[in-house]
Design an enzyme around this catalytic site. Structure first.
Site, mmCIF file in Angstrom:
data_model
loop_
_atom_site.group_PDB
_atom_site.id
_atom_site.type_symbol
_atom_site.label_atom_id
_atom_site.label_comp_id
_atom_site.label_asym_id
_atom_site.label_seq_id
_atom_site.Cartn_x
_atom_site.Cartn_y
_atom_site.Cartn_z
ATOM 1 N N GLN A 9 14.770 24.057 -57.225
ATOM 2 C CA GLN A 9 14.326 24.115 -55.828
ATOM 3 C C GLN A 9 13.492 25.365 -55.567
ATOM 4 O O GLN A 9 13.773 26.426 -56.106
ATOM 5 C CB GLN A 9 15.524 24.082 -54.893
ATOM 6 N N SER A 94 19.209 24.225 -62.124
ATOM 7 C CA SER A 94 19.933 23.624 -61.000
ATOM 8 C C SER A 94 19.611 22.129 -60.897
ATOM 9 O O SER A 94 19.962 21.366 -61.780
ATOM 10 C CB SER A 94 19.632 24.389 -59.706
ATOM 11 N N LEU A 95 18.904 21.686 -59.842
ATOM 12 C CA LEU A 95 18.583 20.256 -59.745
ATOM 13 C C LEU A 95 17.787 19.803 -60.967
ATOM 14 O O LEU A 95 17.816 18.632 -61.357
ATOM 15 C CB LEU A 95 17.787 19.958 -58.467
ATOM 16 N N ARG A 119 23.047 14.673 -53.513
ATOM 17 C CA ARG A 119 23.355 16.083 -53.814
ATOM 18 C C ARG A 119 22.750 16.987 -52.733
ATOM 19 O O ARG A 119 23.412 17.887 -52.210
ATOM 20 C CB ARG A 119 22.804 16.442 -55.192
ATOM 21 N N HIS A 203 25.379 27.051 -55.050
ATOM 22 C CA HIS A 203 26.030 27.638 -56.227
ATOM 23 C C HIS A 203 27.018 28.747 -55.889
ATOM 24 O O HIS A 203 26.994 29.826 -56.471
ATOM 25 C CB HIS A 203 24.970 28.128 -57.233
ATOM 26 N N GLN A 252 28.628 22.467 -61.676
ATOM 27 C CA GLN A 252 27.344 23.129 -61.417
ATOM 28 C C GLN A 252 27.079 23.357 -59.921
ATOM 29 O O GLN A 252 26.402 24.301 -59.543
ATOM 30 C CB GLN A 252 26.241 22.258 -62.043
#
Length: 311
Positions: A9, A94-95, A119, A203, A252
């Site tokens: 992101q 991440s994503l 998500r 996170h 995660q």
């Protein structure tokens, strides 16, 4: 050895994928498939904005993935390159880990889009707007960042969310704690702290409701076999077992993105060449972390053609 890596992101921008869609029917097919899977014209938001719509987590996450997979499909179909043949490992920030798994064949494109939409929505919904925040620490290593987070917490959540490279660490948690951390940077020998323009504190433990939502979703849409091994964010180590992949995707959401450690681990495993598809964000972090490695990136048709020649 070579790893293909995928951005997270913050790499979204209005106009992303437009040039690619105009140049390649393969790319257009990817964007249409994602639109169909989500039941919305996401590509229109990617192409035209408005920016505040594209930046919404629930749009940004599938958009960044769709763009990177479009680049990959053009490379594979139009460039005659097979990821399974050319990659020893995949990884994503991440994503981007979902993008990496889609690239590796563990998830279909439609399932990846739906999972990332959920998500994004569940991460957004986990913490009421204004209660959480994130800050980038520039000129901070992990030790300094950890000490700062502990000093600023004062009973609230303040934790390392992303260990990006040797000079950039991101903190996440309660807004008050993050603001205290930014005010304390100089006391901890850190050059600068910048509050990030994000809509939720990713996170960190505040994301537990989103982790629960992803656990439920991944029960119904479990990852399949990986054609290429993944370096996982949470462990900075190799994973190939789909059941373990599923568990790590849940962890995660609240866990730390160990990107610096992943870069070092991949280099230690013998990776000399890193290829970032769909952005130019995580490759430079790898270079700063792993040192003597080659980093290439492709997002446009010209860059894809150049990359195909070099692989």
């Amino acid at each position: 050895m070579r790893a293909f890596v995928f951005p997270g992101q913050g790499s979204q921008k209005v106009g992303m994928g437009v040039e690619l869609a105009e140049a390649s029917a393969t790319a257009r097919e990817v964007f249409e498939e994602v639109n169909d899977a989500l039941g919305q014209d996401l590509f229109k938001i990617m192409a035209e904005g408005p920016e505040d719509q594209l930046t919404l987590t629930a749009n940004a996450q599938p958009a960044i993935m769709a763009h990177a997979i479009a680049v990959l499909r053009v490379l594979e179909k139009d460039g005659g390159i097979s990821l399974a043949d050319k990659a020893d490992f995949v990884a994503g920030h991440s994503l981007g880990e979902y993008t990496a798994l889609c690239a590796s064949g563990a998830f279909s494109l439609a399932d990846t889009a739906r999972l990332l939409k959920l998500r994004g929505e569940s991460m957004q919904a986990a913490v009421p707007v204004g209660l959480g925040a994130m800050a980038a620490l520039l000129g901070a290593d992990i030790e300094k960042a950890t000490a700062l987070a502990e000093a600023a917490a004062e009973g609230e959540v303040c934790t390392v969310a992303n260990d990006n490279d040797p000079g950039q660490v991101v903190l996440s948690g309660h807004k008050g704690a993050i603001e205290r951390a930014v005010a304390l940077v100089k006391d901890h020998g850190i050059k600068r702290g910048v509050i990030l323009p994000v809509s939720a504190p990713f996170h960190c433990p505040l994301m537990q409701p989103a982790a629960d939502a992803m656990a439920e979703a991944l029960e119904k849409t479990a990852p399949g076999t990986l054609a290429v091994a993944l370096y996982a964010n949470v462990t900075a180590s190799v994973v190939t077992d789909p059941a373990q992949v599923k568990q790590l995707l849940v962890e995660q959401v609240c866990g730390r993105v160990r990107w610096r450690e992943s870069a070092i681990a991949m280099a230690a495993a013998g990776v000399t060449d890193f290829v970032e598809l769909g952005g130019k964000v995580v490759g430079p972090m790898i270079k700063r972390s792993a040192g003597e490695v080659n980093v290439a990136a492709a997002s446009t048709m010209a860059e894809i053609e150049e990359l195909a020649k070099s692989l």
